[in-house]
Design a protein around this motif. Sequence first.
Motif, PDB file in Angstrom:
ATOM      1  N   VAL A   1      44.387  13.193  42.292  1.00  0.00           N
ATOM      2  CA  VAL A   1      44.276  14.605  42.644  1.00  0.00           C
ATOM      3  C   VAL A   1      44.396  15.454  41.368  1.00  0.00           C
ATOM      4  CG1 VAL A   1      45.242  16.507  43.982  1.00  0.00           C
ATOM      5  CG2 VAL A   1      45.199  14.189  44.943  1.00  0.00           C
ATOM      6  N   LYS A   2      45.544  15.360  40.709  1.00  0.00           N
ATOM      7  CA  LYS A   2      45.797  16.052  39.443  1.00  0.00           C
ATOM      8  C   LYS A   2      45.301  17.508  39.483  1.00  0.00           C
ATOM      9  CE  LYS A   2      47.642  12.421  37.339  1.00  0.00           C
ATOM     10  NZ  LYS A   2      49.027  12.356  36.839  1.00  0.00           N
ATOM     11  N   HIS A   3      44.450  17.904  38.521  1.00  0.00           N
ATOM     12  CA  HIS A   3      44.021  19.302  38.409  1.00  0.00           C
ATOM     13  C   HIS A   3      43.092  19.749  39.529  1.00  0.00           C
ATOM     14  CE1 HIS A   3      45.385  18.455  34.265  1.00  0.00           C
ATOM     15  NE2 HIS A   3      45.642  19.754  34.204  1.00  0.00           N
ATOM     16  N   ALA A   4      42.532  18.813  40.281  1.00  0.00           N
ATOM     17  CA  ALA A   4      41.605  19.189  41.350  1.00  0.00           C
ATOM     18  C   ALA A   4      42.279  20.039  42.422  1.00  0.00           C
ATOM     19  CB  ALA A   4      41.004  17.937  41.991  1.00  0.00           C
ATOM     20  N   VAL A   5      43.603  19.955  42.546  1.00  0.00           N
ATOM     21  CA  VAL A   5      44.297  20.709  43.575  1.00  0.00           C
ATOM     22  C   VAL A   5      44.215  22.219  43.325  1.00  0.00           C
ATOM     23  CG1 VAL A   5      46.615  20.817  42.535  1.00  0.00           C
ATOM     24  CG2 VAL A   5      46.380  20.627  45.018  1.00  0.00           C
ATOM     25  N   TYR A   6      43.873  22.625  42.103  1.00  0.00           N
ATOM     26  CA  TYR A   6      43.800  24.050  41.775  1.00  0.00           C
ATOM     27  C   TYR A   6      42.405  24.638  41.972  1.00  0.00           C
ATOM     28  CZ  TYR A   6      48.081  22.446  39.581  1.00  0.00           C
ATOM     29  OH  TYR A   6      49.292  21.844  39.363  1.00  0.00           O
ATOM     30  N   SER A   7      41.509  23.862  42.548  1.00  0.00           N
ATOM     31  CA  SER A   7      40.146  24.339  42.806  1.00  0.00           C
ATOM     32  C   SER A   7      39.892  24.378  44.316  1.00  0.00           C
ATOM     33  CB  SER A   7      39.118  23.413  42.148  1.00  0.00           C
ATOM     34  OG  SER A   7      39.262  23.427  40.746  1.00  0.00           O
ATOM     35  N   PRO A   8      39.070  25.317  44.775  1.00  0.00           N
ATOM     36  CA  PRO A   8      38.510  26.440  44.031  1.00  0.00           C
ATOM     37  C   PRO A   8      39.571  27.502  43.730  1.00  0.00           C
ATOM     38  CG  PRO A   8      37.920  26.617  46.341  1.00  0.00           C
ATOM     39  CD  PRO A   8      38.639  25.313  46.189  1.00  0.00           C
ATOM     40  N   LYS A   9      39.377  28.202  42.626  1.00  0.00           N
ATOM     41  CA  LYS A   9      40.345  29.216  42.244  1.00  0.00           C
ATOM     42  C   LYS A   9      40.065  30.512  42.997  1.00  0.00           C
ATOM     43  CE  LYS A   9      37.746  29.945  37.911  1.00  0.00           C
ATOM     44  NZ  LYS A   9      37.868  29.900  36.436  1.00  0.00           N
ATOM     45  N   TRP A  10      40.946  31.487  42.783  1.00  0.00           N
ATOM     46  CA  TRP A  10      40.872  32.726  43.570  1.00  0.00           C
ATOM     47  C   TRP A  10      39.725  33.650  43.158  1.00  0.00           C
ATOM     48  CZ3 TRP A  10      42.001  34.892  47.941  1.00  0.00           C
ATOM     49  CH2 TRP A  10      43.000  34.335  48.745  1.00  0.00           C
ATOM     50  N   THR A  11      38.914  33.236  42.217  1.00  0.00           N
ATOM     51  CA  THR A  11      37.712  34.000  41.877  1.00  0.00           C
ATOM     52  C   THR A  11      36.492  33.479  42.625  1.00  0.00           C
ATOM     53  OG1 THR A  11      37.347  32.524  39.994  1.00  0.00           O
ATOM     54  CG2 THR A  11      38.551  34.574  39.567  1.00  0.00           C
TER      55      THR A  11
ATOM     56  N   HIS B   1      40.370  40.821  37.837  1.00  0.00           N
ATOM     57  CA  HIS B   1      39.735  41.796  38.721  1.00  0.00           C
ATOM     58  C   HIS B   1      39.094  41.107  39.925  1.00  0.00           C
ATOM     59  CE1 HIS B   1      37.553  45.387  39.985  1.00  0.00           C
ATOM     60  NE2 HIS B   1      36.456  44.646  40.045  1.00  0.00           N
ATOM     61  N   SER B   2      38.414  40.006  39.689  1.00  0.00           N
ATOM     62  CA  SER B   2      37.750  39.285  40.778  1.00  0.00           C
ATOM     63  C   SER B   2      38.765  38.759  41.784  1.00  0.00           C
ATOM     64  CB  SER B   2      36.931  38.124  40.214  1.00  0.00           C
ATOM     65  OG  SER B   2      35.893  38.589  39.379  1.00  0.00           O
ATOM     66  N   ALA B   3      39.882  38.247  41.282  1.00  0.00           N
ATOM     67  CA  ALA B   3      40.909  37.722  42.176  1.00  0.00           C
ATOM     68  C   ALA B   3      41.533  38.832  43.014  1.00  0.00           C
ATOM     69  CB  ALA B   3      41.972  36.986  41.372  1.00  0.00           C
ATOM     70  N   ALA B   4      41.790  39.976  42.393  1.00  0.00           N
ATOM     71  CA  ALA B   4      42.356  41.094  43.148  1.00  0.00           C
ATOM     72  C   ALA B   4      41.407  41.540  44.257  1.00  0.00           C
ATOM     73  CB  ALA B   4      42.663  42.262  42.198  1.00  0.00           C
ATOM     74  N   THR B   5      40.115  41.563  43.956  1.00  0.00           N
ATOM     75  CA  THR B   5      39.119  41.904  44.968  1.00  0.00           C
ATOM     76  C   THR B   5      39.101  40.869  46.087  1.00  0.00           C
ATOM     77  OG1 THR B   5      37.747  43.007  43.298  1.00  0.00           O
ATOM     78  CG2 THR B   5      36.661  42.346  45.349  1.00  0.00           C
ATOM     79  N   ALA B   6      39.261  39.615  45.728  1.00  0.00           N
ATOM     80  CA  ALA B   6      39.297  38.547  46.730  1.00  0.00           C
ATOM     81  C   ALA B   6      40.478  38.714  47.676  1.00  0.00           C
ATOM     82  CB  ALA B   6      39.358  37.190  46.031  1.00  0.00           C
ATOM     83  N   PHE B   7      41.636  39.066  47.146  1.00  0.00           N
ATOM     84  CA  PHE B   7      42.798  39.310  48.008  1.00  0.00           C
ATOM     85  C   PHE B   7      42.541  40.482  48.952  1.00  0.00           C
ATOM     86  CE2 PHE B   7      45.251  36.716  44.972  1.00  0.00           C
ATOM     87  CZ  PHE B   7      46.020  35.973  45.862  1.00  0.00           C
ATOM     88  N   GLU B   8      41.850  41.502  48.469  1.00  0.00           N
ATOM     89  CA  GLU B   8      41.517  42.639  49.338  1.00  0.00           C
ATOM     90  C   GLU B   8      40.647  42.194  50.507  1.00  0.00           C
ATOM     91  OE1 GLU B   8      39.656  45.499  46.831  1.00  0.00           O
ATOM     92  OE2 GLU B   8      41.486  45.966  45.698  1.00  0.00           O
ATOM     93  N   GLN B   9      39.707  41.275  50.264  1.00  0.00           N
ATOM     94  CA  GLN B   9      38.866  40.755  51.349  1.00  0.00           C
ATOM     95  C   GLN B   9      39.711  40.049  52.405  1.00  0.00           C
ATOM     96  OE1 GLN B   9      35.879  38.888  48.267  1.00  0.00           O
ATOM     97  NE2 GLN B   9      34.923  38.847  50.286  1.00  0.00           N
ATOM     98  N   VAL B  10      40.670  39.254  51.965  1.00  0.00           N
ATOM     99  CA  VAL B  10      41.515  38.544  52.919  1.00  0.00           C
ATOM    100  C   VAL B  10      42.396  39.511  53.687  1.00  0.00           C
ATOM    101  CG1 VAL B  10      43.305  36.792  53.173  1.00  0.00           C
ATOM    102  CG2 VAL B  10      41.463  36.448  51.524  1.00  0.00           C
ATOM    103  N   VAL B  11      42.926  40.502  53.013  1.00  0.00           N
ATOM    104  CA  VAL B  11      43.769  41.497  53.691  1.00  0.00           C
ATOM    105  C   VAL B  11      42.977  42.219  54.779  1.00  0.00           C
ATOM    106  CG1 VAL B  11      44.963  43.697  53.383  1.00  0.00           C
ATOM    107  CG2 VAL B  11      45.416  41.788  51.814  1.00  0.00           C
ATOM    108  N   ARG B  12      41.720  42.528  54.510  1.00  0.00           N
ATOM    109  CA  ARG B  12      40.901  43.166  55.548  1.00  0.00           C
ATOM    110  C   ARG B  12      40.762  42.253  56.762  1.00  0.00           C
ATOM    111  NH1 ARG B  12      37.909  45.149  51.045  1.00  0.00           N
ATOM    112  NH2 ARG B  12      36.370  43.462  51.185  1.00  0.00           N
ATOM    113  N   ALA B  13      40.611  40.968  56.518  1.00  0.00           N
ATOM    114  CA  ALA B  13      40.518  40.018  57.628  1.00  0.00           C
ATOM    115  C   ALA B  13      41.834  39.935  58.393  1.00  0.00           C
ATOM    116  CB  ALA B  13      40.132  38.636  57.093  1.00  0.00           C
TER     117      ALA B  13
END
Length: 359
Positions: A88-98, A143-155
């Motif tokens: 598993v190693k680094h694969a657990v961090y994908s996909p990232k929040w962008t 910036h992309s990650a912050a926008t992604a969190f906004e999408q989830v919050v809307r949901a």
Amino acid sequence: MISYCTNVHPAEDVAGIVAQLERYALPVRERLGDDKLGVGLWLSAPVARGLADDPQARKAFRSELDARGLSVYTLNAFPYGGFHDEVVKHAVYSPKWTHSDRVAYTIDCVTVLSDLLAEDAAYGSISTLPLAWREPWTEHDDHSAATAFEQVVRAIRATGDRPIRLAVEPEPGCVLDTVADALGWLSGRVDPEYVGLCLDTCHLAVSFADPAETLAAIAKSDVDIVKVQASAALHVEKPAEAREALATFAEPRYLHQVRELSGGVVHKADDLPEAWRELPGEGPWRVHFHMPLHQAPAAPLATTTDVLRTVAAGLPGEPHIEVETYTWSVLPDAGDLVGGIAAELEWAKANLVKEEVSA
């Protein structure tokens, strides 16, 4: 309610999850003598998508949980899939929040949790990764990650009366390596009503942060502790005297970040095999290897349950507590899984639950 995290079970379809719950969670509940047992579900991305797309499937899954006396308060949406692959190693961090896949997966988990949430739950929580592994990461990614969190919050806002909250989980080596990193990034970027902190006490211990000072810093911020992952790291006071003992924990599936505190500085290595080459070896080590809460390893090894106890004693409010020892399959001499999970939950109830003070 204290839950145990089902990411310990290698199941990545609904039938497999139900079978694992029948094989392990039901006997754990019976062994504890409880009417209800909290389970912090891990659902791989394909499972979450299938359930999110099918209300009848969610209803049927809820019936399977109810029939076994299992209650859901929280999901672990950190691993996207393949959490029990050979490596598993680094694969657990994908996909990232962008990445749009991370957003879609998290929204699917919101939909599923809305229908699985226990009747007595004040809120539901979903823990998630600390943005990504630390590199590559740019200001544009912020910036992309912050926008992604906004999408989830809307949901989340569209789900109904009881809130669901995201809980970002700092981890050594990631963009949000420490709790301090997470507080600095989350404050002002996300809606604190819906996005807060998942405080993993193994990760906190590995960072060598003072738990009481960490709780005080969180209290001064606008970020809530939404969820606590009750976990313990491996502690080695004198690594030079513990090389043989540590070698049994250098397994190939998961990443085991190591930190050393020496000379007032926290030195870093990304995995246990690398630590012998990269760290001074002059001060104590802490290893990101989730250890059973109820067991003390043989000397010269130890665990950081003292950090967990300090956090539990100082927690504000009643965040969700999830016992997350996902490493049973790679532990040396792990023993019986039902017995181990039950013993951890008994320890957690005895050591982490605050006693009610009568008026």
